[in-house]
Design a protein around this motif. Structure first.
Motif, PDB file in Angstrom:
ATOM      1  N   HIS A  89       0.845  -1.198   0.000  1.00 27.64           N
ATOM      2  CA  HIS A  89       0.000   0.000   0.000  1.00 27.64           C
ATOM      3  C   HIS A  89       0.877   1.245   0.000  1.00 27.64           C
ATOM      4  N   ASP A  90       0.272   2.387  -0.303  1.00 27.94           N
ATOM      5  CA  ASP A  90       0.993   3.658  -0.295  1.00 27.94           C
ATOM      6  C   ASP A  90       1.355   4.014   1.145  1.00 27.94           C
ATOM      7  N   VAL A 101       7.476   9.836   0.114  1.00 30.73           N
ATOM      8  CA  VAL A 101       6.185   9.232  -0.176  1.00 30.73           C
ATOM      9  C   VAL A 101       6.446   8.065  -1.119  1.00 30.73           C
ATOM     10  N   LEU A 102       5.974   6.873  -0.737  1.00 35.23           N
ATOM     11  CA  LEU A 102       6.153   5.674  -1.542  1.00 35.23           C
ATOM     12  C   LEU A 102       4.789   5.190  -1.999  1.00 35.23           C
ATOM     13  N   ARG A 103       4.651   4.901  -3.291  1.00 34.34           N
ATOM     14  CA  ARG A 103       3.363   4.466  -3.838  1.00 34.34           C
ATOM     15  C   ARG A 103       3.534   3.151  -4.581  1.00 34.34           C
ATOM     16  N   THR A 104       2.527   2.291  -4.473  1.00 36.19           N
ATOM     17  CA  THR A 104       2.547   1.052  -5.234  1.00 36.19           C
ATOM     18  C   THR A 104       2.383   1.390  -6.708  1.00 36.19           C
ATOM     19  N   ALA A 105       2.774   0.458  -7.568  1.00 40.68           N
ATOM     20  CA  ALA A 105       2.692   0.712  -8.998  1.00 40.68           C
ATOM     21  C   ALA A 105       2.333  -0.585  -9.716  1.00 40.68           C
ATOM     22  N   VAL A 130       6.703   3.928  -7.232  1.00 42.46           N
ATOM     23  CA  VAL A 130       6.865   5.357  -7.513  1.00 42.46           C
ATOM     24  C   VAL A 130       7.157   6.024  -6.174  1.00 42.46           C
ATOM     25  N   ALA A 131       8.270   6.739  -6.087  1.00 45.78           N
ATOM     26  CA  ALA A 131       8.674   7.351  -4.829  1.00 45.78           C
ATOM     27  C   ALA A 131       9.073   8.798  -5.061  1.00 45.78           C
ATOM     28  N   LYS A 132       8.775   9.624  -4.075  1.00 49.65           N
ATOM     29  CA  LYS A 132       9.114  11.044  -4.162  1.00 49.65           C
ATOM     30  C   LYS A 132       9.710  11.485  -2.839  1.00 49.65           C
ATOM     31  N   SER A 133      10.810  12.210  -2.928  1.00 52.12           N
ATOM     32  CA  SER A 133      11.441  12.761  -1.747  1.00 52.12           C
ATOM     33  C   SER A 133      11.020  14.218  -1.603  1.00 52.12           C
ATOM     34  N   GLN A 151       9.123   0.277   7.097  1.00 51.98           N
ATOM     35  CA  GLN A 151       8.827  -0.496   8.297  1.00 51.98           C
ATOM     36  C   GLN A 151       7.387  -0.329   8.757  1.00 51.98           C
ATOM     37  N   SER A 152       6.676   0.671   8.237  1.00 54.00           N
ATOM     38  CA  SER A 152       5.270   0.841   8.611  1.00 54.00           C
ATOM     39  C   SER A 152       4.324   0.116   7.649  1.00 54.00           C
ATOM     40  N   ILE A 153       4.868  -0.608   6.665  1.00 52.27           N
ATOM     41  CA  ILE A 153       4.034  -1.362   5.725  1.00 52.27           C
ATOM     42  C   ILE A 153       3.522  -2.624   6.402  1.00 52.27           C
ATOM     43  N   CYS A 154       2.229  -2.880   6.228  1.00 54.18           N
ATOM     44  CA  CYS A 154       1.607  -4.091   6.769  1.00 54.18           C
ATOM     45  C   CYS A 154       1.026  -4.900   5.617  1.00 54.18           C
ATOM     46  N   SER A 155       1.325  -6.189   5.581  1.00 52.41           N
ATOM     47  CA  SER A 155       0.738  -7.063   4.570  1.00 52.41           C
ATOM     48  C   SER A 155      -0.652  -7.484   5.042  1.00 52.41           C
TER      49      SER A 155
END
Length: 187
Positions: A89-90, A101-105, A130-133, A151-155
């Motif tokens: 997930h984003d 900001v990290l986004r799935t693609a 897709v990632a933006k700093s 580290q905050s990503i949850c499956s």
């Protein structure tokens, strides 16, 4: 018997991919003049969902890289990936003034990220993201902000375990993705 154990350890180390992110020449002013040294930042991963970062400082560049690599191997973490190619997930992360900001693609997008984030995704094994700093472009802060986000990503499996439900119950309630209706919309 001891030789077999040693071989396994060396095989494990060989499959790790190391990427040098940044080298910085550092000068310390002392009574006799300046002492020059080098600081290195390295990310290490197995391209299957494990990644770590480390920094090292020494009088010579190769020594600094070795120290950083050893620290990175100690600090490895596992990140859950969807289909082994993208994030679940984003997510956003921050450290100090660095924000990412990290986004799935979808498949075929590739790694759209710059600098230190690209190195992290390449050693992590992410193929589509897709990632933006935003904010600081300091490589130390960008790496730490990216790790904060990862580290905050949850499956779905992790969420189901926390809630005491089945993975199918969690996934079926997901928002509309590609025209698939959720249970609420069908009713």
């Amino acid at each position: 018997m001891a030789q077999a154990v040693d071989r396994r350890k060396t095989e494990k180390k060989e499959e790790l991919v190391e990427k040098l992110v940044h080298i910085n020449r550092v000068a310390k002013t002392v009574k006799g003049g300046r002492n020059m040294s080098f600081a290195a930042v390295v990310v290490v991963g197995d391209q299957k969902g494990r990644v770590g970062y480390g920094s090292g400082k020494a009088a010579e560049v190769p020594e600094a890289i070795t120290k950083a690599t050893n620290e990175a191997k100690k600090n490895m973490v596992r990140i859950p990936l969807r289909e082994g190619r993208t994030l679940h997930h984003d997510v956003a992360g921050h450290f100090g003034a660095g924000k990412v900001v990290l986004r799935t693609a979808p498949a075929g997008t590739g790694v759209i990220a710059g600098g230190p984030m690209r190195a992290i995704f390449e050693v992590l094994g992410v193929q589509d993201v897709v990632a933006k700093s935003l904010g600081s472009n300091n490589p130390y802060n960008m790496i730490k902000a990216t790790f904060d986000a990862l580290q905050s990503i949850c499956s779905p499996r992790m969420v189901a375990a926390k809630r005491g439900k089945k993975v199918g119950d969690i996934v079926s309630r997901r928002e509309v993705a590609g025209g698939v209706k959720t249970e609420k919309e069908e009713a």
